[in-house]
Design a protein around this motif. Structure first.
Motif, mmCIF file in Angstrom:
data_model
loop_
_atom_site.group_PDB
_atom_site.id
_atom_site.type_symbol
_atom_site.label_atom_id
_atom_site.label_comp_id
_atom_site.label_asym_id
_atom_site.label_seq_id
_atom_site.Cartn_x
_atom_site.Cartn_y
_atom_site.Cartn_z
ATOM 1 N N SER A 172 3.629 -1.331 -12.256
ATOM 2 C CA SER A 172 4.118 -0.263 -11.763
ATOM 3 C C SER A 172 4.310 0.933 -13.050
ATOM 4 C CB SER A 172 5.166 -0.695 -10.887
ATOM 5 O OG SER A 172 6.322 -0.884 -11.439
ATOM 6 N N LEU A 173 4.630 0.139 -14.102
ATOM 7 C CA LEU A 173 5.124 1.055 -15.254
ATOM 8 C C LEU A 173 4.032 1.869 -15.378
ATOM 9 C CD1 LEU A 173 6.929 -1.291 -17.484
ATOM 10 C CD2 LEU A 173 7.872 0.340 -16.067
ATOM 11 N N GLU A 174 2.749 1.617 -15.197
ATOM 12 C CA GLU A 174 1.556 2.305 -15.648
ATOM 13 C C GLU A 174 1.127 3.497 -14.443
ATOM 14 O OE1 GLU A 174 -1.562 -0.656 -16.273
ATOM 15 O OE2 GLU A 174 -0.565 -1.628 -17.726
ATOM 16 N N LYS A 175 1.829 3.562 -13.326
ATOM 17 C CA LYS A 175 1.540 4.398 -12.253
ATOM 18 C C LYS A 175 2.381 5.611 -12.385
ATOM 19 C CE LYS A 175 0.010 0.282 -9.628
ATOM 20 N NZ LYS A 175 0.311 -0.330 -8.273
ATOM 21 N N PRO A 176 2.108 6.391 -11.732
ATOM 22 C CA PRO A 176 2.967 7.806 -11.783
ATOM 23 C C PRO A 176 4.270 7.475 -11.100
ATOM 24 C CG PRO A 176 0.592 8.250 -10.835
ATOM 25 C CD PRO A 176 0.865 6.893 -11.232
ATOM 26 N N LYS A 177 4.368 6.648 -10.110
ATOM 27 C CA LYS A 177 5.766 6.166 -9.467
ATOM 28 C C LYS A 177 6.179 4.842 -9.886
ATOM 29 C CE LYS A 177 5.571 9.893 -5.753
ATOM 30 N NZ LYS A 177 5.788 10.263 -4.226
ATOM 31 N N ASP B 138 0.760 -1.146 0.027
ATOM 32 C CA ASP B 138 0.234 0.017 0.128
ATOM 33 C C ASP B 138 0.818 1.352 -0.121
ATOM 34 O OD1 ASP B 138 -2.303 -1.619 0.018
ATOM 35 O OD2 ASP B 138 -2.731 -1.383 2.179
ATOM 36 N N SER B 139 2.121 1.196 0.563
ATOM 37 C CA SER B 139 2.946 2.417 0.817
ATOM 38 C C SER B 139 3.589 2.675 -0.753
ATOM 39 C CB SER B 139 3.872 2.122 1.498
ATOM 40 O OG SER B 139 5.002 1.179 1.264
ATOM 41 N N ASP B 140 4.384 3.739 -0.747
ATOM 42 C CA ASP B 140 5.204 4.185 -1.926
ATOM 43 C C ASP B 140 6.621 3.621 -1.897
ATOM 44 O OD1 ASP B 140 3.222 5.489 -3.310
ATOM 45 O OD2 ASP B 140 3.332 7.328 -2.427
ATOM 46 N N CYS B 141 6.706 2.638 -1.028
ATOM 47 C CA CYS B 141 8.137 2.254 -0.886
ATOM 48 C C CYS B 141 8.834 1.419 -2.282
ATOM 49 C CB CYS B 141 8.309 1.228 0.321
ATOM 50 S SG CYS B 141 7.548 -0.523 -0.086
ATOM 51 N N LYS B 142 10.118 1.412 -2.418
ATOM 52 C CA LYS B 142 10.313 1.136 -3.587
ATOM 53 C C LYS B 142 11.030 -0.518 -3.230
ATOM 54 C CE LYS B 142 11.176 5.030 -5.950
ATOM 55 N NZ LYS B 142 10.706 5.296 -7.154
ATOM 56 N N ILE B 143 10.708 -1.441 -4.137
ATOM 57 C CA ILE B 143 11.038 -2.750 -4.559
ATOM 58 C C ILE B 143 11.980 -2.907 -5.345
ATOM 59 C CG2 ILE B 143 10.412 -5.276 -4.602
ATOM 60 C CD1 ILE B 143 7.782 -4.461 -3.592
ATOM 61 N N SER C 74 5.395 -13.273 -9.910
ATOM 62 C CA SER C 74 4.748 -12.343 -8.791
ATOM 63 C C SER C 74 5.322 -11.002 -8.961
ATOM 64 C CB SER C 74 4.747 -13.023 -7.327
ATOM 65 O OG SER C 74 6.084 -12.848 -6.923
ATOM 66 N N TYR C 75 6.584 -10.726 -8.715
ATOM 67 C CA TYR C 75 7.303 -9.616 -9.031
ATOM 68 C C TYR C 75 7.074 -9.002 -10.418
ATOM 69 C CZ TYR C 75 8.523 -10.047 -4.035
ATOM 70 O OH TYR C 75 8.634 -9.855 -2.755
ATOM 71 N N TRP C 76 7.319 -9.796 -11.253
ATOM 72 C CA TRP C 76 7.470 -9.486 -12.754
ATOM 73 C C TRP C 76 6.040 -8.795 -12.930
ATOM 74 C CZ3 TRP C 76 9.870 -8.442 -16.943
ATOM 75 C CH2 TRP C 76 9.315 -8.541 -18.226
ATOM 76 N N LYS C 77 5.040 -9.315 -12.650
ATOM 77 C CA LYS C 77 3.678 -8.792 -13.043
ATOM 78 C C LYS C 77 3.712 -7.462 -12.412
ATOM 79 C CE LYS C 77 1.579 -13.397 -13.560
ATOM 80 N NZ LYS C 77 0.446 -14.495 -12.727
ATOM 81 N N GLU C 78 4.175 -7.221 -11.026
ATOM 82 C CA GLU C 78 3.899 -6.086 -10.575
ATOM 83 C C GLU C 78 4.703 -5.067 -10.861
ATOM 84 O OE1 GLU C 78 1.811 -4.992 -8.037
ATOM 85 O OE2 GLU C 78 0.770 -7.016 -8.196
#
Length: 623
Positions: A510-515, A444-449, A502-506
């Protein structure tokens, strides 16, 4: 095939050196298959190995207790080693006041200083030990149940210290211990078979409940003779229990001693951490042939699990582990018990911040290298400027110490929620958890993975070597058996392909999100073009290299500092250990691309390539 010569069998397994009297008795006793030795014999309602039974009979016949004697009594794996150390240090604190300079516990195992009556002193069929030189108060120990104690112990005014432990923890510790002592070439006991035996009362000095009750009832009748303690109380409040113990044995702490910190010194001297790291307890052996390093390393321990984890485990699918005996499937992925404890605690308690950075990998995918690179990268301008003159923390700390795993290092203790307030921003953590099992606060946060994956064939070979290096018991997993499990998705963090996807899909979402939240890396790209990937990583984390830094060679300095050769040859990584008990050198084997070519057959290569392609290609992912 000829039988193994008796002198090749360690004393604790020998059954031939018993008296005729003992042999005649054994012929009349109920018998069961042993956990460690071949047989257990039931005598006076309790089960004993042959060697112990010889000692019980000799002890009953010859031991003469003195009123000043102190006898430590336990069932096996109930905290005996710790209680021996504490009591020895307590009774001898005036004889050895400089506890951290010349104390016997620094050079001798507690079992050497406090001998077992039946296993150390009276175990020889032809000899009666001369105990006249043993100073008063004489301190001995035993696993003998109350009904089988020598009559002189029962009739005298000697003191008995009885320590019991939660039966579930006792069982798990006993299971690990007996498997560790089995001889090379013999199979280990399965958890299920050992559990059935324990529940039927067929264990060393069992039934467990009758052993405890024997001393419990006598402690109610004779509270001045028998002090009954619980391991759990000792763990929670050791200083209080130690003071009570001192009063009971007649040597209470003075106010001056308490003010001078003598109690704390004894507890520190006898702590698990101190004792387990002493040379004598890492490499020494007892007279029975048992290794002094009898403590199961933390990464294999299952006796410190919370009740909710135990309850959960009982409902989960299980399979044979690669270095632990059993792994469990939770949320579709396989975990060792200790990781499962950390996973649940982490899900419940970890609160991610928007500035956090989380390094996610499967085991043996380049985690150690990624930790070193990222730690150096984000700290280069503030706390730790890049230097190659040994001032940087990486010269004296393993990367896993600088970038802790959420589930293995921070949230793995069952009753403790770590205080992370001292972590400076951006906080840098790591995990092997699949995306589905991450704490909600991370999602839910904006933390980076930052996710790093590796070719499945190299991942498998590295995992196979690593797991075999961690095995406590003798014998390695065969390449064929481990390969079969890996192909079925049964490995720590597996299935391999599901973890990556699971991470590949995310990362695509995330490319479609502002951040952009997830940066997806491949080990092979990192190896072939490290500087390029490092600069992209710096951009993603919001700390790009300036032109001045690049011109000054800072990128190259970080790569040199974090190189495999540099890290592998540092003293901390050659001889150090993680708090879990894993040697730091286990994280540095080869670090190369394509080592699978030296191990896998053409059929294996084709099989794994086909499996991975079938599982991943439909999602646009290829190796």
């Amino acid at each position: 095939m000829s039988s193994q010569p008796n002198n090749a069998i360690p004393k604790y397994l020998q059954e031939s050196e018993v008296s005729q009297e003992c042999k005649d008795l054994i012929a009349t006793l109920p018998i069961e298959k042993g956990w460690l030795a071949n047989h257990l014999h039931q005598y006076q309602g309790f089960w004993h190995i042959t060697r112990q039974l010889q000692g019980v009979l000799s002890c009953q016949k010859h031991f003469n207790a003195l009123n000043s004697d102190i006898l430590i009594v336990t069932t096996p794996k109930s905290g005996t080693t710790w209680l021996k150390a504490l009591t020895f240090a307590l009774l001898n604190r005036h004889k050895y006041p400089k506890m951290f300079q010349n104390h016997p516990l620094l050079t001798k195992n507690p079992h050497f200083l406090v001998p077992f009556l039946e296993l150390d002193l009276y175990n020889d069929k032809d000899l009666v030990p001369n105990l006249n030189s043993t100073p008063s108060p004489r301190l001995f120990s035993t696993h003998i149940p109350y009904v089988s104690l020598p009559k002189s112990v029962i009739d005298s005014d000697c003191k008995i210290l009885y320590l019991c432990r939660n039966p579930k923890d006792t069982f798990i510790s006993l299971w690990h211990f007996t498997n560790k002592l089995k001889m090379e070439g013999t199979s280990t006991n399965s958890l299920e078979d050992s559990f059935k035996k324990f529940c039927n009362g067929v264990s060393l000095c069992g039934p467990f409940w009758d052993h405890v009750l024997g001393y419990w009832k006598e402690s109610l009748e004779q509270p001045k003779k028998i002090m009954l303690m619980r391991y759990e109380e000792m763990k929670k409040n050791p200083s209080f229990v130690l003071k009570e113990l001192a009063r009971f044995v007649g040597c209470p702490f003075s106010k001056e001693e308490e003010d001078e910190g003598v109690i704390d010194d004894i507890l520190k001297l006898c702590s698990f951490k101190n004792l387990s790291n002493l040379e004598v307890n890492k490499k020494g052996k007892l007279s029975s042939g048992q290794p002094s390093s009898i403590i199961v390393p933390k990464y294999l321990q299952e006796d410190e699990l919370s009740e909710d984890v135990r309850d959960l485990i009982s409902t989960l699918p299980t399979d044979k582990g690669w270095f632990v005996n059993t792994i469990y499937q939770y949320n579709g992925f396989w975990h060792v018990p200790r990781q499962l404890q950390g996973l649940l605690n982490c899900q419940k308690h970890f609160q991610a911040q928007d500035t956090d950075i989380l390094l996610a990998t499967q085991p043996k995918s380049g985690t150690t290298w990624l930790k070193a690179l990222t730690f150096s990268l984000i700290n280069r301008k503030t706390k730790y400027p890049i230097t190659l003159n040994h001032d940087h923390p990486l010269f004296s700390n393993n990367p896993h110490a600088l970038v802790p795993f959420l589930e293995f290092d921070l949230f793995h203790v069952k009753d403790v929620v770590p205080d992370l307030s001292s972590f400076s921003s951006p906080r840098l953590f790591a995990t092997h958890l699949p995306y589905v099992s991450l704490p909600e606060s991370v999602k839910d946060s904006d933390c980076k993975i930052v996710y790093l994956c590796r070719d499945p064939k190299d991942t498998f070979i590295s995992l196979w070597h690593f797991s075999n290096s961690l095995r406590l018991f003798k014998g390695a997993n065969s390449l064929k058996d481990s390969f079969d499990q890996f192909c079925r998705g049964i490995n720590v963090g597996g299935p391999f392909w599901d973890h990556i996807l699971s991470y590949w899909k995310e990362s695509l979402l995330s490319l479609e999100k502002p951040k952009k939240k997830v940066m997806f890396l491949r080990y092979e790209e990192l190896k072939m073009n490290t500087s390029f990937v490092l600069k992209n990583l710096a951009e993603f984390l919001g700390c790009p290299f300036s032109k001045e830094e690049e011109d000054e060679g800072l990128v190259d300095d970080i790569l040199k500092l974090c190189s495999f050769e540099n890290l592998k040859n540092l003293e901390v990584n050659k001889n150090g250990k993680r708090p879990s008990g894993i040697a730091n050198k286990a994280y540095f084997r080869r670090g190369e691309i394509g080592d699978w070519k030296n191990h896998l057959t053409h059929e294996m290569i084709d099989q794994l390539n086909t499996i991975v392609e079938n599982k991943m290609a439909i999602f646009g992912f290829k190796f």
